[in-house]
Scaffold this active site. Structure first.
Site, PDB file in Angstrom:
ATOM      1  N   TYR A  56     -33.349  30.372  50.402  1.00 22.11           N
ATOM      2  CA  TYR A  56     -32.386  29.280  50.410  1.00 22.11           C
ATOM      3  C   TYR A  56     -31.237  29.654  51.334  1.00 22.11           C
ATOM      4  O   TYR A  56     -30.409  30.504  51.017  1.00 22.11           O
ATOM      5  CB  TYR A  56     -31.849  29.006  49.001  1.00 22.11           C
ATOM      6  N   PRO A 206     -36.645  18.303  38.170  1.00 21.79           N
ATOM      7  CA  PRO A 206     -36.958  17.408  37.050  1.00 21.79           C
ATOM      8  C   PRO A 206     -36.364  16.006  37.227  1.00 21.79           C
ATOM      9  O   PRO A 206     -36.736  15.091  36.485  1.00 21.79           O
ATOM     10  CB  PRO A 206     -36.330  18.127  35.847  1.00 21.79           C
ATOM     11  N   GLY A 210     -33.265  14.005  42.795  1.00 23.11           N
ATOM     12  CA  GLY A 210     -32.162  13.060  42.706  1.00 23.11           C
ATOM     13  C   GLY A 210     -32.576  11.611  42.684  1.00 23.11           C
ATOM     14  O   GLY A 210     -31.778  10.738  42.330  1.00 23.11           O
TER      15      GLY A 210
END
Length: 328
Positions: A56, A206, A210
């Protein structure tokens, strides 16, 4: 916040975690000050399960998380990952995967340095390396546990067969994979395997990146650098179909006087006591909204009715090149 265990007798973590990826990469412009405030607020509210990865940024997110928890290390259950190597730092699609024992050891030492800690609570192989036997990779990870550098090990996006082979070498505490109202692939083989073996499922994305929470309705609303602009589910005819799916989530949430995101998270939480969702956010307000899902109680009948009311998502969850690296 209540806690859940990673597996039958595994470590305890907050029942909702915090995915930190978007604070540094993939989802448009970063705001380091707001990211730090979000991490601080998470810990204040009892959300202690922080998730990052060496890719990341790459590397910048581990440094951010490490500096944000400095002096608070004992309050945090810290997870990071290794294995994905970007060919170019600004190209998120083209990548290689390395699970060789030498790379496992080097990656762990590098992550420890960036995170400013002498141990990692949960160390995942981010993607399975098809060119390295999983037994060799997990064997090297087990050595890190024996050395005290890692406390628990996990896999990400691994197939049921690979999970079984890995678990035979060293106990796997958790498997991280995408799971949400619009991504339910794990229910066929992976979730039953985890339940049988006593391995937790850490559910990333989950909220459908978004989309299920109604954060946006078109990729035109996203920054030019946002990774979702290239996602199959967010473009063309797929987007049109998926907007109807998101609207159905909104309607079901309104019936319960909660937000769409809270409905989506509560549904994931309801599926098994050893599932821990890690919705990502880089804003305090969204963090607080997400953690409110822990107060939403769904019965088995509620959860089944919600699942039946949501149509299948249109499009793959990743571009074709990236899909080739999942479920190996």
């Amino acid at each position: 916040m209540n806690s859940r265990t990673l597996g039958g007798d595994g470590p305890e973590v907050s029942e909702i975690g915090l995915g930190c990826m978007g604070m540094s990469a993939f989802y448009g412009q970063a705001d380091e000050g707001e990211a730090r405030a979000t991490i601080a607020r998470a810990l204040q509210l009892g959300c202690n399960f922080l998730d990052t990865s060496d890719m990341y940024g790459p590397h910048t997110n581990e440094r951010l998380v490490g500096s944000a928890i400095a002096g608070k290390r004992d309050e945090v259950f810290l997870a990071t990952k290794f294995g994905i190597k970007l060919i170019k730092d600004d190209d998120l699609i083209n990548r290689t995967v390395d699970g060789s024992p030498e790379y496992v050891r080097k990656s762990c030492d590098d992550s420890l340095q960036r995170l400013g800690t002498d141990y990692i609570d949960l160390y995942y192989q981010h993607r399975v390396d098809p060119n390295t036997p999983i037994e060799d990779t997990v064997g090297a990870m087990a050595e890190l546990v024996q050395a005290g550098k890692v406390r628990h090990i996990g896999l990400s996006e691994a197939s049921a067969e690979t999970i079984r082979r890995a678990h035979a070498v060293h106990p796997i505490a958790a498997v991280q994979t995408e799971y949400s109202l619009w991504t339910r692939d794990v229910e066929q083989e992976i979730l039953p395997t985890l339940q049988e073996l006593g391995i937790a499922l850490v559910a990333y994305s989950p909220l459908g990146r978004g989309f299920l929470s109604g954060r946006f309705r078109s990729t035109e609303e996203l920054d030019d650098s946002d990774y979702r602009r290239h996602g199959p589910r967010f473009t063309g005819e797929n987007l049109k179909q998926n907007l109807a799916l998101a609207e159905r989530v909104r309607e079901l949430a309104a019936e319960r006087d909660i937000t769409p995101g809270q409905l989506a998270l509560a549904w994931v939480l309801s599926r098994w006591e050893h599932i821990v969702p890690i919705p990502g956010t880089k804003r305090v307000a969204y963090l607080e909204e997400n953690l409110g899902a822990a107060d939403v109680q769904l019965s088995e009948a509620d959860a089944r009715a919600i699942a039946q009311a949501i149509p299948a998502a249109a499009g793959d969850r990743y571009p074709e090149a990236v899909m080739r690296s999942v479920n190996l």
